[in-house]
Design an enzyme around this catalytic site. Structure first.
Site, PDB file in Angstrom:
ATOM      1  N   ASN A 116       0.836  -1.202   0.000  1.00  0.00           N
ATOM      2  CA  ASN A 116       0.000   0.000   0.000  1.00  0.00           C
ATOM      3  C   ASN A 116       0.866   1.245   0.000  1.00  0.00           C
ATOM      4  OD1 ASN A 116      -0.443   1.951   2.520  1.00  0.00           O
ATOM      5  ND2 ASN A 116       0.245  -0.039   3.317  1.00  0.00           N
ATOM      6  N   PHE A 120      -1.841   8.107   4.423  1.00  0.00           N
ATOM      7  CA  PHE A 120      -2.597   8.701   5.532  1.00  0.00           C
ATOM      8  C   PHE A 120      -3.872   9.383   5.045  1.00  0.00           C
ATOM      9  CE2 PHE A 120       1.256   9.455   8.610  1.00  0.00           C
ATOM     10  CZ  PHE A 120       1.415   8.086   8.736  1.00  0.00           C
ATOM     11  N   SER A 181       5.621   5.026   8.668  1.00  0.00           N
ATOM     12  CA  SER A 181       5.004   4.764   7.377  1.00  0.00           C
ATOM     13  C   SER A 181       5.952   5.220   6.272  1.00  0.00           C
ATOM     14  CB  SER A 181       3.673   5.507   7.245  1.00  0.00           C
ATOM     15  OG  SER A 181       3.202   5.438   5.911  1.00  0.00           O
ATOM     16  N   ASN A 183       4.989   6.019   3.338  1.00  0.00           N
ATOM     17  CA  ASN A 183       4.179   6.655   2.303  1.00  0.00           C
ATOM     18  C   ASN A 183       3.933   8.144   2.512  1.00  0.00           C
ATOM     19  OD1 ASN A 183       3.818   4.092   1.013  1.00  0.00           O
ATOM     20  ND2 ASN A 183       2.326   3.595   2.608  1.00  0.00           N
ATOM     21  N   THR A 184       4.520   8.718   3.565  1.00  0.00           N
ATOM     22  CA  THR A 184       4.505  10.164   3.769  1.00  0.00           C
ATOM     23  C   THR A 184       5.951  10.644   3.669  1.00  0.00           C
ATOM     24  OG1 THR A 184       2.534  10.175   5.179  1.00  0.00           O
ATOM     25  CG2 THR A 184       4.039  12.038   5.394  1.00  0.00           C
ATOM     26  N   LYS A 223       5.439   3.313  16.899  1.00  0.00           N
ATOM     27  CA  LYS A 223       5.496   2.234  15.903  1.00  0.00           C
ATOM     28  C   LYS A 223       6.730   2.426  15.027  1.00  0.00           C
ATOM     29  CE  LYS A 223       2.451  -0.257  12.722  1.00  0.00           C
ATOM     30  NZ  LYS A 223       1.065  -0.319  12.208  1.00  0.00           N
ATOM     31  N   ASN A 252       6.110  -1.805  11.440  1.00  0.00           N
ATOM     32  CA  ASN A 252       5.297  -1.284  10.347  1.00  0.00           C
ATOM     33  C   ASN A 252       5.619  -2.066   9.067  1.00  0.00           C
ATOM     34  OD1 ASN A 252       3.624   0.503   8.817  1.00  0.00           O
ATOM     35  ND2 ASN A 252       4.190   2.191  10.158  1.00  0.00           N
TER      36      ASN A 252
END
Length: 361
Positions: A116, A120, A181, A183-184, A223, A252
């Site tokens: 993915n 967010f 994450s 993805n940011t 996390k 994560n």
């Protein structure tokens, strides 16, 4: 029925479309008067050996739902009805944001994995507060995973996390500080020990300050990613401990693509599912050795069976979470994990799940 009927139909759809369809159905089920409580009475873990008290909160099972599946807390009653011991919603940011462009969620069936790059996407902290405040009695603890908005530079990131705490403290049973994450842009830089310590001290201080106002002091967890260099991972775990965090979630999603076979392995984003099983368990063991059991750990990554969950408990996790396996195995996974853990405890002559935490570390 999931394996023979629902899954084949859902897997014909785009992964994100199937996700939203399922979540919409669960949201509607959550609104059926009396149904979640009735279902919970049937699915709730009945074996006392699975129960424990962590941070002064009661957990009927160590098995929880990981963040990302219900970002906006729209289906909490339905997920609670599946038999989880706790639920984690989010990641939530101070302001609503759409996330990254689609497509951004991909299945890798031969690998039992997902990739993915959602970014967010969520309705914002205020909207989540309204939904959680309207729940009334909650059957299980509800954790809130918090992050920063994409447009917020790292030097101002702390203010975003503190805004989430102030907005949600009266409805959160725990806060999970998400700095891992992929993805940011730039977010993972906040895992560096010095930056992480500053951020966590600020969050812990904000929770302490809000205790008088909300009469609640939810624990603060962080996390971490599985891709940190071993020395950096150890430094970040120690920084979390020194900063006053009450728990660490390991781990994560990963950027690694080792061993994957599906063509979607070339997609950008974080990988979750079975490829993380061994790696995340090893990291739990390492974190337990660093912390020496002084704070609870949460094991996440590739839990598809009771044995997978048991391995993480024995490595040092007090609690575990699932996400990808729920997509591949369906809602019966939670029941199977709870029953399987009870059998493993009985096999090993253990009177409580707490007896096995860290025995392999």
């Amino acid at each position: 029925m999931y394996a023979s009927l629902a899954k084949p139909l859902l897997f014909r759809l785009d992964a994100e479309r199937a996700h939203h369809l399922t979540l919409d159905l669960l949201e509607q089920a959550s609104r059926v008067p009396g149904w979640p409580a009735l279902a919970r009475a049937v699915t709730a873990p009945a074996d006392a050996r699975l129960a424990q008290t962590v941070w002064g909160q009661s957990y009927a099972s160590p098995v929880g739902l990981a963040a990302g599946l219900d970002k906006n807390g729209v289906a909490v009653p339905a997920f609670g009805a599946l038999g989880f011991g706790f639920l984690e919603v989010g990641t939530v940011t101070p302001l609503a944001q759409p996330g990254n462009d689609r497509p951004r969620l991909f299945r890798l069936p031969p690998d039992d994995a997902l990739i993915n790059r959602m970014g967010f996407n969520n309705d914002g902290a205020g909207a989540l507060h309204g939904r959680l405040a309207a729940l009334g009695t909650r059957p299980v603890p509800i954790w809130v995973n918090i992050g920063k908005n994409k447009v917020t530079p790292n030097e101002d990131a702390t203010s975003d996390y503190l805004t989430c705490v102030r907005t949600l403290q009266e409805v959160a049973d725990a806060f999970v500080v998400n700095v891992s994450s992929p993805n940011t842009p730039g977010l993972r830089a906040l895992q560096a020990a010095d930056d992480l310590a500053l951020l966590l001290r600020a969050v812990v201080a904000e929770v302490d300050a809000g205790r008088v106002r909300t009469l609640r002091r939810p624990p603060v967890l962080v996390k971490l990613a599985p891709d940190l260099h071993p020395d950096d991972f150890g430094a970040s775990v120690q920084a979390a401990l020194d900063a006053g965090a009450q728990g660490v979630i390991v781990s994560n999603t990963t950027l690694s693509r080792d061993g994957l076979t599906h063509p979607h392995r070339a997609e950008a984003g974080g990988l979750s599912g079975r490829p993380l099983t061994r790696r995340s368990t090893d990291l739990v063991r390492g974190a337990y050795r660093i912390t020496r059991g002084r704070i609870p750990l949460v094991g996440v990554g590739g839990i598809f069976s009771a044995q997978d969950a048991y391995d993480k408990l024995r490595a040092g996790a007090a609690l575990v979470e699932v996400y990808s396996a729920l997509i591949y195995r369906g809602p019966g996974l939670v029941r199977d994990l709870n029953r399987g853990l009870a059998r493993l405890l009985e096999r090993d002559g253990m009177s409580s799940v707490t007896d096995v935490i860290g025995v392999d570390a």
